[in-house]
Design an enzyme around this catalytic site. Structure first.
Site, PDB file in Angstrom:
ATOM      1  N   GLN A 185       0.868  -1.357  -0.037  1.00  0.00           N
ATOM      2  CA  GLN A 185      -0.031   0.054  -0.003  1.00  0.00           C
ATOM      3  C   GLN A 185       0.946   1.171  -0.004  1.00  0.00           C
ATOM      4  OE1 GLN A 185      -3.178   0.038  -0.377  1.00  0.00           O
ATOM      5  NE2 GLN A 185      -4.129  -1.773   0.463  1.00  0.00           N
ATOM      6  N   TYR A 213      -7.524 -13.177  -2.676  1.00  0.00           N
ATOM      7  CA  TYR A 213      -6.700 -12.301  -2.916  1.00  0.00           C
ATOM      8  C   TYR A 213      -5.961 -11.531  -1.676  1.00  0.00           C
ATOM      9  CZ  TYR A 213     -10.099 -12.103  -6.646  1.00  0.00           C
ATOM     10  OH  TYR A 213     -11.156 -12.648  -7.744  1.00  0.00           O
ATOM     11  N   GLU A 234      -4.184 -16.857  -2.171  1.00  0.00           N
ATOM     12  CA  GLU A 234      -3.559 -15.776  -2.872  1.00  0.00           C
ATOM     13  C   GLU A 234      -2.674 -16.566  -3.738  1.00  0.00           C
ATOM     14  OE1 GLU A 234      -1.442 -13.111  -4.677  1.00  0.00           O
ATOM     15  OE2 GLU A 234      -2.844 -12.262  -2.968  1.00  0.00           O
ATOM     16  N   ASP A 293     -10.507  -8.462  -1.830  1.00  0.00           N
ATOM     17  CA  ASP A 293      -9.834  -7.223  -2.537  1.00  0.00           C
ATOM     18  C   ASP A 293      -9.160  -7.399  -3.862  1.00  0.00           C
ATOM     19  OD1 ASP A 293      -8.475  -4.995  -2.966  1.00  0.00           O
ATOM     20  OD2 ASP A 293      -7.142  -5.486  -1.086  1.00  0.00           O
ATOM     21  N   CYS A 318     -10.401  -1.031  -5.738  1.00  0.00           N
ATOM     22  CA  CYS A 318      -9.494  -0.267  -5.998  1.00  0.00           C
ATOM     23  C   CYS A 318     -10.227   0.324  -7.319  1.00  0.00           C
ATOM     24  CB  CYS A 318      -8.167  -0.537  -6.193  1.00  0.00           C
ATOM     25  SG  CYS A 318      -8.200  -1.807  -7.662  1.00  0.00           S
ATOM     26  N   GLU A 352     -10.355   4.319  -3.905  1.00  0.00           N
ATOM     27  CA  GLU A 352     -10.359   3.173  -3.233  1.00  0.00           C
ATOM     28  C   GLU A 352     -11.513   3.111  -2.081  1.00  0.00           C
ATOM     29  OE1 GLU A 352      -7.501  -0.047  -2.452  1.00  0.00           O
ATOM     30  OE2 GLU A 352      -7.208   1.355  -3.717  1.00  0.00           O
TER      31      GLU A 352
END
Length: 362
Positions: A185, A213, A234, A293, A318, A352
């Site tokens: 981030q 994710y 992931e 996400d 996002c 976001e």
């Protein structure tokens, strides 16, 4: 944005983003807006290097004109990066070994004080003792924790390719490994607010959490105390390795990470067997909440259908356009309870956001 900030315009640009999000998704309820610092907020920065005679400068390219712009200051970067930039350039300019065919400089910093600098070259540096000595001197002269030297098919570590961030959320400290050239981030201050919001909507949760994710375990770790168990998935091998590091660093015992794509975990929940799940007793989990996400493209059809099967959904987005598309289907079975806007990228069009949904009452 070429590193500029416009603090006097910050509130108006945030209001415009808020209105745009609400216009795009009119059903958003209890929208909480989390602002960024108007300056010194980016913990990651990348600059091309331009050589002209005896002068060397950081540059960026204007996206509209395609012209190069010399960067002398970057008030967008957090103060540790902004302060280091001119000092590092002075050292590079004065040292021909460091300067020779230097192509790019990347900065990765943390709120907790670590600094990783990557020097990228158009010529080989492996076996160059003069370069190695000069790079080591940089670490003693400047506030740099680690240096990486890169050239084609070459990577030299002084001494490692990651730094450690410590995020302060709700009176707790969460420790995260951040690897060079991997996703982190960029706005650490807002990242703390994102974790706060996700923890807030997780309070009172029952059962287990499944996360798609999961990246480096950023949310999985911070949310683990609210759930009996967490199964995080992931697809990136590097991110899975980092997530395992972070789980151990935070002494979390109820999070399991598996390397699987969202589509695969959907198939697994429907009974399809996967070798990568052979040590996971999937049937023993009682999933009531799913956390997603996704990338900018949003959810694929299969995953969107799977998400709607859970009682509670926490969706971090996002891309508000793909979020709006996903919510058309999800809102057929779920109601939006809370929502949030996180201003990760001030002075840009990027938004976001977060949405928390619960299954409709029958």
């Amino acid at each position: 944005m070429l590193c500029q900030v416009f603090p006097e315009q910050y509130q108006s640009q945030l209001a415009e983003k808020t209105q745009r999000l609400q216009d795009l998704i009119p059903s958003l309820h209890h929208l909480t807006v989390f602002a960024s610092e108007p300056r010194h907020y980016r913990a990651r920065a990348e600059f091309r290097i331009w050589h002209e005679g005896d002068e060397t400068d950081y540059i960026m390219f204007d996206q509209e004109t395609k012209q190069k712009v010399n960067i002398k200051q970057c008030p967008m970067a957090i103060e540790s990066i902004a302060d280091l930039m001119p000092k590092l350039m002075a050292e590079i300019t004065a040292n021909e070994v460091l300067r020779l065919r230097l192509f790019q400089v990347d900065f990765l910093a943390t709120l907790s004080g670590d600094m990783l600098v990557t020097l990228i070259y158009r010529c080989g540096i492996e076996g160059n003792q003069a370069w190695l000595d000069s790079a080591n001197r940089l670490k003693t002269t400047l506030p740099i924790t680690h240096i990486i030297g890169r050239a084609r098919k070459q990577k030299i570590l002084l001494e490692q390719d990651f730094i450690i961030e410590k995020l302060h959320v709700d009176g707790k400290i969460f420790t995260y490994q951040q690897i060079e050239n991997s996703f982190t981030q960029p706005n650490a201050g807002v990242a703390q607010k994102m974790l706060h919001w996700a923890r807030k909507v997780s309070k009172g949760a029952a059962g287990d959490l499944i996360e798609l994710y999961c990246g480096n375990g950023n949310f999985s770790i911070a949310l683990s105390e609210f759930y009996n168990r967490v199964l995080a998935t992931e697809i990136s091998k590097t991110s899975v390795k980092s997530a395992l590091f972070n789980i151990a660093a935070n002494q979390v015992e109820n999070v399991t990470v598996v390397k699987m794509a969202a589509e695969e975990i959907s198939q697994a929940l429907q009974g399809q067997e996967f070798t990568r799940l052979k040590e996971v007793d999937l049937a023993s989990y009682h999933f009531e909440t799913i956390f997603v996400d996704p990338p900018r493209s949003g959810l694929d059809n299969l995953t969107r259908k799977m998400v709607a099967e859970f009682e509670r959904i926490i969706y971090i987005s996002c891309n508000p356009e793909t979020l709006a598309i996903d919510l058309i289907e999800i809102e057929k079975t779920h109601d939006i309870v809370e929502s949030a806007l996180f201003d990760q990228f001030p002075y840009t069009h990027h938004i976001e956001s977060g949405v928390f949904l619960k299954r409709k009452a029958v």
